[in-house]
Design an enzyme around this catalytic site. Structure first.
Site, PDB file in Angstrom:
ATOM      1  N   HIS A  43       0.858  -1.177   0.000  1.00 24.57           N
ATOM      2  CA  HIS A  43       0.000   0.000   0.000  1.00 24.57           C
ATOM      3  C   HIS A  43       0.901   1.236   0.000  1.00 24.57           C
ATOM      4  O   HIS A  43       1.198   1.809   1.047  1.00 24.57           O
ATOM      5  CB  HIS A  43      -0.899  -0.014   1.240  1.00 24.57           C
ATOM      6  CG  HIS A  43      -1.913   1.081   1.276  1.00 24.57           C
ATOM      7  ND1 HIS A  43      -3.117   0.962   1.926  1.00 24.57           N
ATOM      8  CD2 HIS A  43      -1.916   2.330   0.755  1.00 24.57           C
ATOM      9  CE1 HIS A  43      -3.810   2.066   1.805  1.00 24.57           C
ATOM     10  NE2 HIS A  43      -3.089   2.928   1.094  1.00 24.57           N
ATOM     11  N   GLU A  53      -2.660  -1.633  -3.175  1.00 25.66           N
ATOM     12  CA  GLU A  53      -3.680  -0.888  -2.457  1.00 25.66           C
ATOM     13  C   GLU A  53      -3.386   0.607  -2.519  1.00 25.66           C
ATOM     14  O   GLU A  53      -2.229   1.021  -2.561  1.00 25.66           O
ATOM     15  CB  GLU A  53      -3.716  -1.298  -0.980  1.00 25.66           C
ATOM     16  CG  GLU A  53      -4.050  -2.752  -0.735  1.00 25.66           C
ATOM     17  CD  GLU A  53      -4.103  -3.090   0.740  1.00 25.66           C
ATOM     18  OE1 GLU A  53      -4.618  -4.177   1.072  1.00 25.66           O
ATOM     19  OE2 GLU A  53      -3.621  -2.285   1.570  1.00 25.66           O
ATOM     20  N   HIS A 109      -6.670  -6.397   7.903  1.00 29.30           N
ATOM     21  CA  HIS A 109      -6.330  -5.394   8.902  1.00 29.30           C
ATOM     22  C   HIS A 109      -6.413  -6.001  10.304  1.00 29.30           C
ATOM     23  O   HIS A 109      -7.484  -6.378  10.773  1.00 29.30           O
ATOM     24  CB  HIS A 109      -7.205  -4.145   8.836  1.00 29.30           C
ATOM     25  CG  HIS A 109      -6.502  -2.938   9.413  1.00 29.30           C
ATOM     26  ND1 HIS A 109      -5.726  -2.099   8.653  1.00 29.30           N
ATOM     27  CD2 HIS A 109      -6.416  -2.463  10.674  1.00 29.30           C
ATOM     28  CE1 HIS A 109      -5.210  -1.138   9.409  1.00 29.30           C
ATOM     29  NE2 HIS A 109      -5.619  -1.347  10.652  1.00 29.30           N
TER      30      HIS A 109
END
Length: 252
Positions: free
Chosen positions: A43, A73, A203
């Protein structure tokens, strides 16, 4: 079986804290793949505080050469700036197998909420179409702990999947109140499947909560795990930690 994509952002955090090239992000990703991980996630953020644009391109080459998934991401609405060409430009250069869109702001320490799909649906739809044109499967970061996850609006964007933001689940499990949260996540996953959306999750998933999540939440196609996996690897080693996660996935 649910597949494991290892997020190697934290390797880049360690590297950038000292400068230079160690620890080597590409070597860490290679170790994860050789241990059996099914893909790599990163990310990159506009401030380049961990993964940089050059890392994205290097990891794209690595995953392509090994025939595994590269999951990129980012916030598609964050404007480009020096050192960060923008999320869609990175996708055009790297051609990841999956692009996961996340509504995080520049100042966020980590991603901590999903899209408001009722509000963002019309802005997301053309971006999803652009990413499909690049050959990317598209996943959208989604809340499951709120009363209205907006699944119908998410499906209307044309996306292929949602990624359930599992931070609230992990917090509830740590507090000993995970069952009600699991029921909510399971309901949202079923709703997404009925709307034609695949389900990913990520997450704060860890070895201590992953099995319970997968037993309760149906049809999870992929989990993206980084912070917990890298933290656990400091004690047990990177390859053995990846293999421990794979054993959990097989058992679930």
């Amino acid at each position: 079986m649910t597949v494991l994509s290892v997020n190697v952002n934290k390797i880049a955090v360690l590297r950038n804290s000292r400068g230079g090239g160690e620890p080597d992000v590409l070597r860490a990703a290679t170790t994860c793949l050789e241990a059996g991980a099914h893909g790599i996630t990163v990310h990159p953020r506009p401030d380049a505080r961990h993964i940089r644009a050059d890392d994205v391109l290097a990891l794209a080459g690595l995953t392509r050469s090994r025939g595994v998934e590269f999951n990129l991401e980012g916030n598609p609405f964050a404007p480009p700036r020096p050192g960060y060409p923008g999320f869609l430009a990175l996708c055009e250069a790297a051609r990841p197998a999956q692009a996961t869109l996340v509504p995080d702001g520049d100042g966020q320490l980590t991603s901590d909420h999903g899209f408001d799909f009722a509000r963002d649906r019309d802005r997301l739809r053309p971006l999803v179409a652009q990413l499909h044109g690049l050959g990317c499967r598209v996943s959208l970061f989604a809340d499951a702990h709120r009363d209205d996850a907006g699944i119908e609006h998410a499906a209307a964007t044309g996306a292929d999947r949602i990624e359930l933001y599992t931070g609230p689940f992990a917090e509830a499990m740590a507090a000993g109140t995970g069952q009600a949260m699991l029921a909510r996540f399971a309901a949202v996953a079923r709703h997404a499947s009925s709307a034609g959306l695949g389900v990913n999750a990520g997450h704060d998933l860890s070895q201590s909560n992953l099995a319970a999540f997968l037993r309760a939440v149906p049809g999870v196609l992929e989990v993206s795990i980084g912070h917990a996996l890298v933290s656990e690897a400091l004690y047990d080693g990177l390859a053995p930690t990846v293999q421990s996660y794979l054993a959990i996935l097989r058992a679930a």
